[in-house]
Scaffold this active site. Sequence first.
Site, mmCIF file in Angstrom:
data_model
loop_
_atom_site.group_PDB
_atom_site.id
_atom_site.type_symbol
_atom_site.label_atom_id
_atom_site.label_comp_id
_atom_site.label_asym_id
_atom_site.label_seq_id
_atom_site.Cartn_x
_atom_site.Cartn_y
_atom_site.Cartn_z
ATOM 1 N N SER A 9 46.155 57.182 -15.072
ATOM 2 C CA SER A 9 47.593 57.043 -15.336
ATOM 3 C C SER A 9 48.346 57.934 -14.373
ATOM 4 O O SER A 9 48.176 59.161 -14.380
ATOM 5 C CB SER A 9 47.904 57.465 -16.773
ATOM 6 O OG SER A 9 49.261 57.832 -16.860
ATOM 7 N N HIS A 34 46.972 52.651 -14.132
ATOM 8 C CA HIS A 34 47.740 52.574 -15.375
ATOM 9 C C HIS A 34 49.164 53.081 -15.138
ATOM 10 O O HIS A 34 49.367 54.180 -14.619
ATOM 11 C CB HIS A 34 47.038 53.418 -16.443
ATOM 12 C CG HIS A 34 47.638 53.335 -17.809
ATOM 13 N ND1 HIS A 34 47.355 52.318 -18.693
ATOM 14 C CD2 HIS A 34 48.503 54.163 -18.452
ATOM 15 C CE1 HIS A 34 48.022 52.514 -19.818
ATOM 16 N NE2 HIS A 34 48.733 53.627 -19.696
ATOM 17 N N ASP A 36 52.804 53.904 -16.867
ATOM 18 C CA ASP A 36 53.478 54.185 -18.138
ATOM 19 C C ASP A 36 54.984 54.010 -17.999
ATOM 20 O O ASP A 36 55.665 54.843 -17.408
ATOM 21 C CB ASP A 36 53.158 55.615 -18.584
ATOM 22 C CG ASP A 36 51.723 55.736 -19.038
ATOM 23 O OD1 ASP A 36 51.333 54.986 -19.948
ATOM 24 O OD2 ASP A 36 50.984 56.561 -18.476
ATOM 25 N N MET A 38 58.557 54.012 -19.659
ATOM 26 C CA MET A 38 59.217 54.601 -20.837
ATOM 27 C C MET A 38 60.724 54.484 -20.707
ATOM 28 O O MET A 38 61.265 54.690 -19.614
ATOM 29 C CB MET A 38 58.856 56.082 -20.947
ATOM 30 C CG MET A 38 57.371 56.333 -20.990
ATOM 31 S SD MET A 38 57.052 58.102 -21.045
ATOM 32 C CE MET A 38 55.266 58.118 -21.048
ATOM 33 N N HIS A 67 51.830 49.717 -19.159
ATOM 34 C CA HIS A 67 51.919 50.045 -20.589
ATOM 35 C C HIS A 67 53.395 50.241 -20.900
ATOM 36 O O HIS A 67 53.984 51.252 -20.530
ATOM 37 C CB HIS A 67 51.089 51.323 -20.817
ATOM 38 C CG HIS A 67 51.185 51.897 -22.185
ATOM 39 N ND1 HIS A 67 50.763 53.181 -22.471
ATOM 40 C CD2 HIS A 67 51.624 51.377 -23.362
ATOM 41 C CE1 HIS A 67 50.963 53.430 -23.755
ATOM 42 N NE2 HIS A 67 51.490 52.360 -24.323
ATOM 43 N N MET A 69 56.303 51.217 -22.980
ATOM 44 C CA MET A 69 56.747 51.976 -24.154
ATOM 45 C C MET A 69 58.258 51.828 -24.197
ATOM 46 O O MET A 69 59.003 52.789 -23.935
ATOM 47 C CB MET A 69 56.300 53.441 -24.017
ATOM 48 C CG MET A 69 54.805 53.609 -24.223
ATOM 49 S SD MET A 69 54.178 55.149 -23.532
ATOM 50 C CE MET A 69 53.855 54.612 -21.865
ATOM 51 N N MET A 138 46.443 54.188 -29.069
ATOM 52 C CA MET A 138 47.006 55.452 -28.580
ATOM 53 C C MET A 138 46.336 56.625 -29.307
ATOM 54 O O MET A 138 46.287 56.640 -30.540
ATOM 55 C CB MET A 138 48.517 55.513 -28.840
ATOM 56 C CG MET A 138 49.359 54.619 -27.950
ATOM 57 S SD MET A 138 49.094 54.862 -26.181
ATOM 58 C CE MET A 138 49.541 56.591 -25.963
ATOM 59 N N ASP A 176 44.109 55.690 -24.831
ATOM 60 C CA ASP A 176 45.074 56.361 -23.955
ATOM 61 C C ASP A 176 45.644 57.601 -24.640
ATOM 62 O O ASP A 176 46.217 57.513 -25.729
ATOM 63 C CB ASP A 176 46.204 55.342 -23.661
ATOM 64 C CG ASP A 176 47.276 55.867 -22.723
ATOM 65 O OD1 ASP A 176 47.148 56.994 -22.226
ATOM 66 O OD2 ASP A 176 48.246 55.109 -22.487
HETATM 67 C C1 DX5 Z 1 51.386 58.724 -22.945
HETATM 68 C C2 DX5 Z 1 50.947 57.749 -21.878
HETATM 69 C C3 DX5 Z 1 49.641 58.072 -21.253
HETATM 70 C C4 DX5 Z 1 49.599 59.366 -20.517
HETATM 71 C C5 DX5 Z 1 48.191 59.829 -20.505
HETATM 72 O O1 DX5 Z 1 52.548 58.267 -23.533
HETATM 73 O O2 DX5 Z 1 50.835 56.440 -22.422
HETATM 74 O O3 DX5 Z 1 49.159 57.010 -20.424
HETATM 75 O O4 DX5 Z 1 50.076 59.301 -19.207
HETATM 76 O O5 DX5 Z 1 48.176 61.112 -20.005
HETATM 77 P P1 DX5 Z 1 47.130 62.187 -20.514
HETATM 78 O O6 DX5 Z 1 45.764 61.687 -20.070
HETATM 79 O O7 DX5 Z 1 47.560 63.404 -19.808
HETATM 80 O O8 DX5 Z 1 47.240 62.266 -21.995
HETATM 81 ZN ZN ZN Z 2 49.759 54.783 -21.182
#
Ligand code: DX5
Ligand code: ZN
Length: 224
Positions: A9, A34, A36, A38, A67, A69, A138, A176
């Site tokens: 990620s 990956h 993320d 947000m 992903h 969010m 998660m 994750d």
């Molecule tokens: C959290 C994300 C993860 C995050 C993982 O909301 O969905 O993908 O980047 O990072 P680590 O491995 O540091 O928990």
């Molecule tokens: Zn993620």
Amino acid sequence: MKKIKIAPSILSADFTRLAEQIQMVEQQGADWIHLDVMDGHFVPNISFGPVVIRWIRKMTDLPLDAHLMITEPERYLADFQRVGVDILTVHQEACPHLHRTIQQIRKLGMKAGVSINPATPVQTLEEILPEVDLVLVMSVNPGFGGQEFIKSSLQKIRKMSQLIRSVDRPIYLQVDGGINAEIVPDVLASGADVLVIGSAIFAASDLCQAYQRITERVKKYQMV
Ligand code: DX5
Ligand code: ZN
């Protein structure tokens, strides 16, 4: 046994050297990248979206695993397809019409994933499972990298894995949040086959060494 995949990620990556860091994990054998996404509504943090992913697409040929969010993800599915996302995961909690959203993702030619937060029971995915390509459990509350792995997630991964085995189609079980080399064997033993790893790779002082510590654990697990 399915081959275990690692999806670094980039949330914790150094964005001034993003292309270089993506190349490094690619050379280490990363399977997917990956991403993320947000929005500051579904989770209390804002990251990046399609505008940035369009550039990331040019940095690698690896599958892009996004992903989302975000609330109302159905409004942006085509945007993510257009910038080259291969696997698109939405949150169950953000989708009142999850079945329709999943169908739309697949119709756009992407693999469709569904994710659940730590407090959401695995059973809420029972009906949608035959329609998805990936389930993301998660193991932290989404929003930030670098959080601690929630131990009770192991039991949840096990339950999810059982549920997936009752469906007659291949579905990735992705986990994750808070994954580091130490916890890898437990996560795999619980039935995960795709590991999302952020800070344990990108926040390490030596990215390659950190990555190798993880792959060593994965290989060791696959040998036993
Ligand atoms: C959290 C994300 C993860 C995050 C993982 O909301 O969905 O993908 O980047 O990072 P680590 O491995 O540091 O928990
Ligand atoms: Zn993620």
